[in-house]
Every structure is written in structure tokens, then in C-alpha cells.
Design a protein around this motif. Structure first.
Motif, PDB file in Angstrom:
ATOM      1  N   GLY A  70     -33.226  46.936  20.834  1.00 53.56           N
ATOM      2  CA  GLY A  70     -32.880  47.157  19.446  1.00 53.56           C
ATOM      3  C   GLY A  70     -34.054  48.308  18.839  1.00 53.56           C
ATOM      4  O   GLY A  70     -33.908  47.988  17.620  1.00 53.56           O
ATOM      5  N   GLN A  71     -33.853  49.591  19.403  1.00 52.35           N
ATOM      6  CA  GLN A  71     -34.809  50.689  19.369  1.00 52.35           C
ATOM      7  C   GLN A  71     -34.147  51.805  19.794  1.00 52.35           C
ATOM      8  O   GLN A  71     -33.396  51.432  20.747  1.00 52.35           O
ATOM      9  N   GLN A  72     -34.207  52.685  19.172  1.00 51.80           N
ATOM     10  CA  GLN A  72     -33.780  54.113  19.181  1.00 51.80           C
ATOM     11  C   GLN A  72     -35.370  55.144  19.058  1.00 51.80           C
ATOM     12  O   GLN A  72     -35.438  54.802  18.074  1.00 51.80           O
ATOM     13  N   TYR A  73     -35.826  55.559  20.088  1.00 48.55           N
ATOM     14  CA  TYR A  73     -36.684  56.114  19.999  1.00 48.55           C
ATOM     15  C   TYR A  73     -36.418  57.763  21.133  1.00 48.55           C
ATOM     16  O   TYR A  73     -36.162  57.543  22.322  1.00 48.55           O
ATOM     17  N   GLN A  74     -37.687  58.903  20.935  1.00 49.45           N
ATOM     18  CA  GLN A  74     -37.678  59.844  22.166  1.00 49.45           C
ATOM     19  C   GLN A  74     -38.908  59.971  22.753  1.00 49.45           C
ATOM     20  O   GLN A  74     -40.114  59.244  22.378  1.00 49.45           O
ATOM     21  N   ALA A  75     -38.384  59.578  23.611  1.00 53.38           N
ATOM     22  CA  ALA A  75     -39.318  59.309  25.437  1.00 53.38           C
ATOM     23  C   ALA A  75     -38.983  60.142  25.890  1.00 53.38           C
ATOM     24  O   ALA A  75     -37.523  60.496  26.680  1.00 53.38           O
ATOM     25  N   ASP A  76     -39.580  60.362  27.452  1.00 55.86           N
ATOM     26  CA  ASP A  76     -40.008  60.759  28.826  1.00 55.86           C
ATOM     27  C   ASP A  76     -39.648  59.715  29.739  1.00 55.86           C
ATOM     28  O   ASP A  76     -40.457  58.142  28.790  1.00 55.86           O
ATOM     29  N   ILE A  77     -39.385  59.339  30.695  1.00 59.65           N
ATOM     30  CA  ILE A  77     -39.091  58.238  31.253  1.00 59.65           C
ATOM     31  C   ILE A  77     -39.792  58.894  32.935  1.00 59.65           C
ATOM     32  O   ILE A  77     -39.143  59.882  33.353  1.00 59.65           O
ATOM     33  N   LEU A  78     -40.753  58.301  33.759  1.00 60.35           N
ATOM     34  CA  LEU A  78     -41.081  58.769  34.909  1.00 60.35           C
ATOM     35  C   LEU A  78     -40.724  57.998  36.160  1.00 60.35           C
ATOM     36  O   LEU A  78     -41.044  56.049  35.869  1.00 60.35           O
ATOM     37  N   ILE A  79     -39.322  58.617  36.914  1.00 55.03           N
ATOM     38  CA  ILE A  79     -38.899  57.577  37.684  1.00 55.03           C
ATOM     39  C   ILE A  79     -39.766  57.715  39.236  1.00 55.03           C
ATOM     40  O   ILE A  79     -40.137  58.733  40.087  1.00 55.03           O
ATOM     41  N   ASP A  80     -40.134  57.054  39.852  1.00 52.44           N
ATOM     42  CA  ASP A  80     -40.345  56.816  41.033  1.00 52.44           C
ATOM     43  C   ASP A  80     -40.269  56.400  42.179  1.00 52.44           C
ATOM     44  O   ASP A  80     -40.391  54.920  42.281  1.00 52.44           O
TER      45      ASP A  80
END
Length: 450
Positions: free
Chosen positions: A15-25
Motif C-alpha cells: 500500500g505504499q510507494q517509497y524510494q529504497a534499495d534492495i540487497l539480494i543474497d
């Protein structure tokens, strides 16, 4: 290098929109934060892109085994990931029909070696295999369905057999997913159109042969039975407003005993399109009036309709031709489903949050998938990077369906799926596929009845 860092994207999640980074391991999302640094990660700059959890499609017909001249798990899973679909659930109307546990496992074995997307397969249910169907493992099979199956060849779908449904609903702890149309009403309507046109029944008559009344009659009946037994019932491809508004409104699909879905073709096309597209938009249930289409859109927004699906059911172009009785029902959809939904966003019909909610979150909740359907730490990294402002036109050459055609040909979309991750691996990127990796078998919570 086993870590990937997606930076500067706009996440659409819960339910939200926001700027962020995603670290995938590896296969999983390790961290989501405003500004992540990791020296040894493969960095992807997603500036200007939206990051969406991959669509989960709970109704596809990938045609393997038995009908691989139309499609197969490899080709259609490629089309799916090109369209941002990272997981699918496949129907039992292959050849042979998936009516035994051995045949069910054979399909899983095929997918293990060929599917780019994550996968599950429904166990077929008929009057002759009740005991076998009830053996189905709740944790590693999505559910039971009659979709595409016919009793004793000519006796119709399960919705026309309330006495058998009563027996099934009394005993099954599984999610039961049904196709709802009245065979008797369809047969009567068909005879009337034969009397009028002979074999030359026009494509537009399909909406009147497989009519609103044909859908409503059986849906009322199966809803009554499901409520009586408090079963977990999911109704496929709702095509009429009256059916949709029979369901309970509400956003918590985990607490709902009865849920319903709308398919892309019923939201996009209307009976007005038969003149232009003919039998290319012949589906069962039929594409109906513009009023029904508009009301289905409203039912989605008001939470009577819980999820989106495709009912991707490809046939060769030759199989879609001929007269009314020769032309087969169904068509390819997985590659263009999400971009069609995003077009509704551009039109102001749906928000991005609604699209994500009903294409990913709620599908995962409804089927109680383990650790999928959301952008969350600890969840599988099934996601896609979308450019909302990169127009393109559908042509046969940029469509990946094995059948070689699409009802969306010559349609222009404003949004483009640029990159798709499945279990942390890029499987699609700007027209190119990574076929060296395969999807996983979907797993479910053991208790899906309560």
C-alpha cells in the motif's frame, strides 16, 4: 558474487510507494533500506524505475503434456517472466488429464527442468477420482480444480453437479477452485442460435450463448453450498457484475471463505471488440458487455474481486479459425497481463498499490504461499523493474508465445517490463532470457482451511 544490490528504485509494496534499495543474497531479499552500501555486490541502478513484487498468476494452461504444439512449460514460462509474472499455477486439462498423484508429479518433474518461473500445478477433480484427489498434499500443491475438465466427456463442469459438490465440500480441507457456467442454459442458447444462423454463428453471439444468466445460475448454487459447509472456495474468471457483487467485499482474503478473481481479458475487452477481433477473443466464460466490463473494474476497486489472473490458454492461430464450433476458446495472455493492468493505472482506473495488491500480495495470501508475493526481508526475491514511461507497441515479433499470436497485437502500452528476477536471479532483461536457471516449486502453509 552472490549478492545483488538494486539501488534508487521506487518500491510499490503493502500500500505504499517509497524510494529504497534492495540487497539480494542468493534467493532472498536480505535488506531493504534507504541507502544500502555493499562493496562486493552486483549493483543495478533502478533510478526512474518502479520495483514491483512479481505477479503470481493462479490460472494458466501451459499445455504440457499432450498439447505442446500450442505451448509448453518452457515457452510459456519465458513469456510469463517477460511480462513480470514470477510464479504460476497450472490447470489439469492436459493430456492425459491430471487426475492421479503420479500424473501430477510428472508435471512437477517437467517444470523442474524447464520452467523459468516458479510453479505449482492443480490436482484435477472429477466424479471418478475423489479419493485420489483428497490425497493431495496441502503443503506442496496449490489446490483442487475442475477447470477445463469434463465429467464423462459430455456431462459438464462440476458447477452443474451439486450432489457431487456437496460430497466434496463435506470432506475437503483443500482450496477448491471452480469454473462456473450452466451447461443447460448454454445448450439452450446454442440451439437458438443454430436455428437462426446454422453453423455460421457470428463471434459476437458468444456473449449471448455463454450468457450472464448461464454464469449467474451456477454461481448462486455453488455459493450456497460453500457457505453451508464453510469451505474454502475460489471462483475463477468472474465475467459478470452480478456474480462479482454476490461476493463479500473486504480486503482480508485470509479470513474469507469464498474469494473470486477477474481475468485480464474480461477487464480489457468487451462485446464491442468481437467485430474487430472475432474468435481471437473467444473465451469461456465469454467476454461480455461493456457495462459488465465497467462494473468488474468497480468490483475490483471495491474489493468484491480479490485477485487478478490471466486464464492464459493458448491455441494455434489455425485452431482459433473456422466456424463457431470449430474455433477453440482461449488465448495467450501472460506476457501482456501486467502491462495491461499498468495501462489502467495510466488511465486513472487503478492505483499502482491496487495492482500490486491484487496481482501479488493477495494471491500469496489467498493461497497462503510461503515467503512470496511481497518485497520483504527474508522473502524470495521475486520482483520486476518497470519503466512506467517507455511506450512500446505489441507486434508478433516481440511476443514470446509459442502459438505465435496475441489478441493485443498493435496495442500500444505506456509501461515496459525491463527486468525480472526469480529467486534472486535475473531471468529476463530487456528482451533477453537467462535459461540457465530454473524456478522453484511453490510451497504453502499446511493449514490453509482455517
Amino acid at each position: 558474487m552472490n549478492k545483488t544490490l538494486i539501488k534508487n528504485g521506487t518500491l510499490v509494496n503493502e500500500g505504499q510507494q517509497y524510494q529504497a534499495d534492495i540487497l539480494i543474497d542468493g534467493q532472498y531479499i536480505q535488506k531493504i533500506d534507504r541507502d544500502i552500501s555493499y562493496a562486493n555486490a552486483n549493483i543495478i541502478d533502478a533510478k526512474g524505475l518502479h520495483v514491483l513484487p512479481g505477479m503470481i498468476d493462479d490460472q494458466v494452461h501451459f499445455r504440457e503434456p499432450g498439447f505442446t504444439h500450442k505451448a509448453d512449460i518452457r515457452t510459456e514460462s519465458m513469456a510469463a517472466v517477460a511480462g513480470g509474472i514470477t510464479s504460476f499455477m497450472d490447470m489439469p486439462n492436459t493430456y492425459p488429464n491430471t487426475l492421479t498423484q503420479d500424473l501430477l508429479e510428472q508435471k512437477y518433474q517437467i517444470a523442474e527442468h524447464s520452467s523459468l518461473a516458479n510453479y505449482s500445478f492443480f490436482m484435477g477433480i472429477s466424479q471418478s477420482n475423489l479419493e485420489e484427489a483428497l490425497k493431495t498434499d496441502l503443503e506442496n500443491v496449490c489446490g483442487l480444480t475442475d477447470d477445463g475438465l469434463y465429467f464423462d466427456n459430455d456431462q459438464g463442469i462440476m458447477a452443474n453437479h451439486p450432489e457431487f459438490l456437496e460430497k466434496l465440500f463435506k470432506r475437503s480441507p483443500h482450496i477448491i477452485t471452480l469454473h462456473s457456467e450452466s451447461d443447460a442454459i448454454i445448450a439452450k442458447n446454442t440451439e437458438q442460435f443454430i436455428d437462426k444462423y446454422g453453423l455460421d454463428i457470428p463471434p459476437s453471439a458468444h456473449a449471448e450463448i455463454r450468457s450472464e444468466a448461464a454464469c449467474l445460475a451456477t454461481t448462486n448454487q455453488i455459493l450456497e453450498l460453500a457457505k453451508k459447509h464453510q469451505n474454502r472456495l475460489h471462483i475463477y474468471h468472474i465475467s459478470t457484475a452480478k456474480e462479482a457483487f454476490l461476493l463479500d467485499a473486504g480486503s482480508d482474503v485470509k479470513s474469507k471463505r469464498i474469494t473470486g478473481e477477474a481475468c485480464i481479458h474480461h477487464l480489457w475487452f468487451s462485446a464491442d471488440d468481437y467485430e474487430r477481433l472475432g474468435f481471437k477473443i473467444k473465451w469461456n466464460p465469454s467476454v461480455k458487455s461493456e457495462l459488465n466490463r465497467q462494473e468488474l473494474l468497480r468490483a475490483v476497486k471495491d474489493n468484491y474481486i480479490d485477485i487478478f489472473a490471466t486464464d492464459h490458454a493458448p491455441h494455434t492461430l489455425a485452431e482459433k479459425q473456422g466456424n463457431y464450433f470449430e474455433s477453440m476458446s482461449g488465448g495467450p495472455l501472460v506476457q501482456h497481463a501486467l502491462v495491461a493492468l499498468l495501462e489502467f493505472y495510466h488511465q486513472g482506473v487503478f492505483s499502482l498499490e491496487t495492482i500490486v495488491n491484487k496481482s501479488a500480495h493477495k494471491v500469496a495470501d489467498l493461497y497462503r504461499l510461503r515467503n512470496r508475493g511481497y518485497l520483504k526481508e527474508g522473502y524470495y526475491a521475486d520482483l520486476c523493474l518497470v519503466n512506467l514511461n517507455k511506450p512500446w507497441k505489441v507486434i508478433d515479433a516481440n511476443s514470446f508465445y509459442k502459438c505465435g499470436w496475441t489478441p493485443f497485437v498493435n496495442t500500444s502500452f505506456k509501461s515496459r517490463i525491463e527486468t525480472t528476477f526469480v529467486n534472486g536471479i535475473i531471468v529476463y532483461n530487456n528482451g533477453h532470457f537467462n535459461t540457465s536457471t530454473k524456478g522453484n516449486r511453490l510451497m504453502f502453509e499446511k493449514d490453509r482451511f482455517n
